[in-house]
Structure formats: structure tokens, C-alpha cells
Motif scaffolding. Structure first.
Motif, short mmCIF file in Angstrom:
data_model
loop_
_atom_site.label_atom_id
_atom_site.label_comp_id
_atom_site.label_asym_id
_atom_site.label_seq_id
_atom_site.Cartn_x
_atom_site.Cartn_y
_atom_site.Cartn_z
N ALA A 16 0.83 -1.20 0.00
CA ALA A 16 0.00 0.00 0.00
C ALA A 16 0.87 1.25 0.00
O ALA A 16 0.55 2.24 -0.66
N PHE A 17 1.98 1.22 0.73
CA PHE A 17 2.88 2.37 0.77
C PHE A 17 3.46 2.65 -0.61
O PHE A 17 3.54 3.81 -1.03
N LYS A 18 3.89 1.61 -1.30
CA LYS A 18 4.49 1.81 -2.62
C LYS A 18 3.49 2.43 -3.59
O LYS A 18 3.83 3.34 -4.36
N VAL A 19 2.25 1.94 -3.55
CA VAL A 19 1.21 2.49 -4.43
C VAL A 19 0.94 3.95 -4.05
O VAL A 19 0.88 4.84 -4.90
N LEU A 20 0.77 4.19 -2.76
CA LEU A 20 0.49 5.53 -2.26
C LEU A 20 1.61 6.50 -2.63
O LEU A 20 1.36 7.59 -3.16
N ASN A 21 2.84 6.10 -2.39
CA ASN A 21 3.99 6.95 -2.69
C ASN A 21 4.08 7.25 -4.18
O ASN A 21 4.36 8.39 -4.58
N ARG A 22 3.84 6.23 -5.01
CA ARG A 22 3.91 6.43 -6.46
C ARG A 22 2.84 7.40 -6.94
O ARG A 22 3.12 8.28 -7.77
N GLN A 23 1.63 7.26 -6.41
CA GLN A 23 0.54 8.12 -6.87
C GLN A 23 0.70 9.56 -6.37
O GLN A 23 0.38 10.51 -7.09
N VAL A 24 1.19 9.74 -5.14
CA VAL A 24 1.46 11.09 -4.65
C VAL A 24 2.59 11.72 -5.47
O VAL A 24 2.52 12.91 -5.81
N GLY A 25 3.60 10.92 -5.78
CA GLY A 25 4.68 11.43 -6.61
C GLY A 25 4.20 11.82 -8.00
O GLY A 25 4.66 12.83 -8.57
N LYS A 26 3.27 11.06 -8.55
CA LYS A 26 2.71 11.38 -9.85
C LYS A 26 1.95 12.69 -9.82
O LYS A 26 2.07 13.53 -10.73
N ALA A 27 1.16 12.91 -8.77
CA ALA A 27 0.41 14.16 -8.62
C ALA A 27 1.36 15.34 -8.44
O ALA A 27 1.17 16.41 -9.02
N GLN A 28 2.41 15.12 -7.64
CA GLN A 28 3.40 16.17 -7.43
C GLN A 28 4.07 16.56 -8.74
O GLN A 28 4.24 17.74 -9.05
N GLU A 29 4.43 15.56 -9.54
CA GLU A 29 5.10 15.82 -10.81
C GLU A 29 4.17 16.51 -11.80
O GLU A 29 4.58 17.43 -12.53
N ALA A 30 2.91 16.09 -11.82
CA ALA A 30 1.96 16.66 -12.79
C ALA A 30 1.66 18.12 -12.51
O ALA A 30 1.48 18.91 -13.44
N TYR A 31 1.61 18.50 -11.24
CA TYR A 31 1.17 19.85 -10.88
C TYR A 31 2.24 20.68 -10.15
O TYR A 31 1.97 21.84 -9.82
N ASP A 32 3.41 20.07 -9.91
CA ASP A 32 4.47 20.76 -9.16
C ASP A 32 3.87 21.36 -7.88
O ASP A 32 4.02 22.55 -7.60
N MET A 33 3.22 20.51 -7.11
CA MET A 33 2.41 20.96 -5.99
C MET A 33 3.19 21.66 -4.89
O MET A 33 2.80 22.71 -4.40
N ILE A 34 4.30 21.04 -4.46
CA ILE A 34 5.08 21.56 -3.35
C ILE A 34 6.48 21.90 -3.83
O ILE A 34 7.15 21.05 -4.43
N GLN A 35 6.92 23.10 -3.53
CA GLN A 35 8.22 23.56 -3.98
C GLN A 35 9.12 23.86 -2.79
O GLN A 35 8.66 23.94 -1.64
N GLU A 36 10.38 24.04 -3.06
CA GLU A 36 11.37 24.30 -2.03
C GLU A 36 10.97 25.49 -1.16
O GLU A 36 10.64 26.56 -1.66
N GLY A 37 10.98 25.26 0.15
CA GLY A 37 10.71 26.33 1.10
C GLY A 37 9.24 26.62 1.37
O GLY A 37 8.92 27.51 2.17
N ASP A 38 8.33 25.88 0.74
CA ASP A 38 6.90 26.10 0.96
C ASP A 38 6.51 25.84 2.42
O ASP A 38 7.03 24.93 3.06
N ARG A 39 5.61 26.66 2.91
CA ARG A 39 4.95 26.40 4.19
C ARG A 39 3.55 25.90 3.86
O ARG A 39 2.74 26.63 3.27
N VAL A 40 3.27 24.66 4.23
CA VAL A 40 2.04 23.99 3.83
C VAL A 40 1.15 23.74 5.04
O VAL A 40 1.56 23.08 6.00
N ALA A 41 -0.06 24.28 5.01
CA ALA A 41 -1.06 23.99 6.03
C ALA A 41 -1.84 22.75 5.60
O ALA A 41 -2.36 22.70 4.48
N VAL A 42 -1.90 21.76 6.45
CA VAL A 42 -2.58 20.50 6.13
C VAL A 42 -3.88 20.43 6.91
O VAL A 42 -3.87 20.47 8.15
#
Length: 252
Positions: A16-42
Motif C-alpha cells: 500500500a505504501f508503494k502504491v500511495l507513494n507512487r501516486q502522490v509522486g505522480k500528482a506532485q510531478e503533474a502539478y508541481d504541488m510543493i516547492q522548495e521552502g513552501d509552508r504547507v497547512a494540512v
């Protein structure tokens, strides 16, 4: 796999971790969601989705070159059986930074003045307050735990109840780019998140909302589950259709 992952027992959920990590990485790559130095409220609701989101974003910090800062936010809607203390205790045990905001949003949304659609008002008020808190905390990104099934359900909700073809965006800027909402789990199936959360012994915190399980979204979810049982390919086809819109074949 990082030391953070091993320490927290993810070996029990390697698949499950491998699938989850791959899909989050895919979303990050597609949209460049989080960049260096970002402050992210979750946004932390206390459900499996938000806990999984916080976990994976924290875990990725230990092994990717991009460094960012995470701040959890929980909006307590004000019901008697509040789960805020449970959420705070779990976040503390995981070394997550968390701000809890006490409100009366849930009470107001379920008052006699707003019987028709309590979920809409409560959601709008909570979202507005999260935006305000994020700005107060110096965060330019807000991460929500919405997943692939949420996006599909939102598409159907909008078509059925607002007469629009629209869904939640994985990456969306507000206020001229001052705040950006991101959804790193946008490519992830809910069932994989549920399996991962169980394997990681994440707490199952009961939702105190009186309309939990009886909302329009729940009705749409049940409708879609019936379709998926008939043909397992339907979920993937519906998700892909949102990026393959043929506008020439829509009404004017």
C-alpha cells in the motif's frame, strides 16, 4: 525506504505504501504541488484521508530533495462529542504540529435557520477559516486529503445538484495566487488509503456530525459503488474522462 517509514512500522503495509507513494509522486510531478521552502497547512479532519496525507507528506521530507514545512490545522465544528482532543493526542504522538480552532460552525449549520443543506454551510465556513488561519501562519499552500473517489463523487454531485460539469482541482490558486490549494492524494483510490491507514494502526475517530453518513455525497457514493461492482473499469474511466473533455460534443 526511509528510516522514518521503518520506525513507524510501514513494513506491514509495504504494498500500500508503494502504491500511495507512487501516486502522490505522480500528482506532485503533474502539478508541481510543493516547492522548495513552501509552508504547507494540512487540513486535519481526523479521518483516514487527512491522517494519511499528513503521514506521507512528513515521510517524504526524509528522502526527497525538496524541503518544506508542515502545519496541521483542525477545525472543531463545536459538537458535544468533539474529537479534537483525540486528534491532538494522535498528532502529538506522531510529532505533527497541529493548531486546533474551536468554532460553532457545525451547530450553526444544523440550526433551524439552515435545515436544507447543513453540509454546504459547514464546509464553507470551515474552508474560509482554514484559509484565514493559513495566512496568519504564513502558509501559502493548503493541502487537503481529497482522493480520486472524492473527485469523481464531486463531479456527480455538481451534475446532479447544481447542473454543472465540474470537480475539485488537484491544484488551484486563490486570491491572485496568495493561497494555493493542493490535493496530493488526487490520484489515489480511497480503498488503498483505507488499507494503509488500517495497516499503520491510525486511529478510527468517530465523526460527531449528526448528518454523517446521510449526506448527498453519501448517496452519490452508494450509487457509484453499485456501478463499480458491475464493472471495475468504470472508476478509472470516470476519472480519466475528467481530463478528456470533448467540448465540441457538449451543449451550448
Amino acid at each position: 525506504m526511509s528510516r522514518f517509514a521503518r520506525v513507524h512500522g510501514v513494513k506491514r503495509a509495504t504494498g500500500a505504501f508503494k502504491v500511495l507513494n507512487r501516486q502522490v509522486g505522480k500528482a506532485q510531478e503533474a502539478y508541481d504541488m510543493i516547492q522548495e521552502g513552501d509552508r504547507v497547512a494540512v487540513g486535519i479532519s481526523g479521518g483516514k484521508d487527512s491522517f494519511t496525507l499528513m503521514w506521507i507528506l512528513q515521510e517524504r521530507l526524509s528522502r526527497i530533495p525538496v524541503k518544506y514545512h508542515l502545519e496541521g490545522i483542525h477545525i472543531d465544528p463545536g459538537f458535544d462529542d468533539s474529537s479534537a482532543d483525540q486528534i491532538a493526542q494522535y498528532c502529538e504522538s506522531m510529532n505533527y504540529r497541529l493548531r486546533v480552532e474551536k468554532t460553532d460552525f457545525g451547530i450553526r449549520a444544523h440550526s433551524d435557520e439552515n435545515r436544507e443543506n447543513p453540509c454546504f454551510l459547514c464546509s464553507r465556513l470551515r474552508r474560509q477559516r482554514i484559509f484565514e488561519l493559513a495566512q496568519e501562519m504564513g502558509c501559502t499552500k493548503i493541502a487537503f486529503g481529497h482522493h480520486k473517489d472524492d473527485l469523481i463523487e464531486t463531479l456527480f454531485l455538481n451534475m446532479c445538484y447544481t447542473g454543472e460539469i465540474a470537480t475539485m482541482m488537484p491544484y488551484q490558486e486563490f486570491f491572485g495566487g496568495e493561497i494555493t490549494v493542493i490535493r496530493p492524494l488526487a490520484y489515489t483510490d480511497e480503498k488503498n488509503i483505507a488499507y494503509f491507514a488500517r495497516a499503520m494502526n491510525m486511529p478510527e475517530i468517530e465523526n460527531a456530525c449528526p448528518t454523517s453518513g446521510a449526506s448527498k455525497r453519501e448517496e452519490i457514493k452508494q450509487l457509484l459503488e453499485g456501478l463499480y461492482k458491475q464493472n471495475p473499469k468504470i472508476r478509472g474511466n470516470l476519472f480519466r474522462s475528467m481530463s478528456r473533455v470533448k467540448t465540441d460534443y457538449l451543449l451550448k
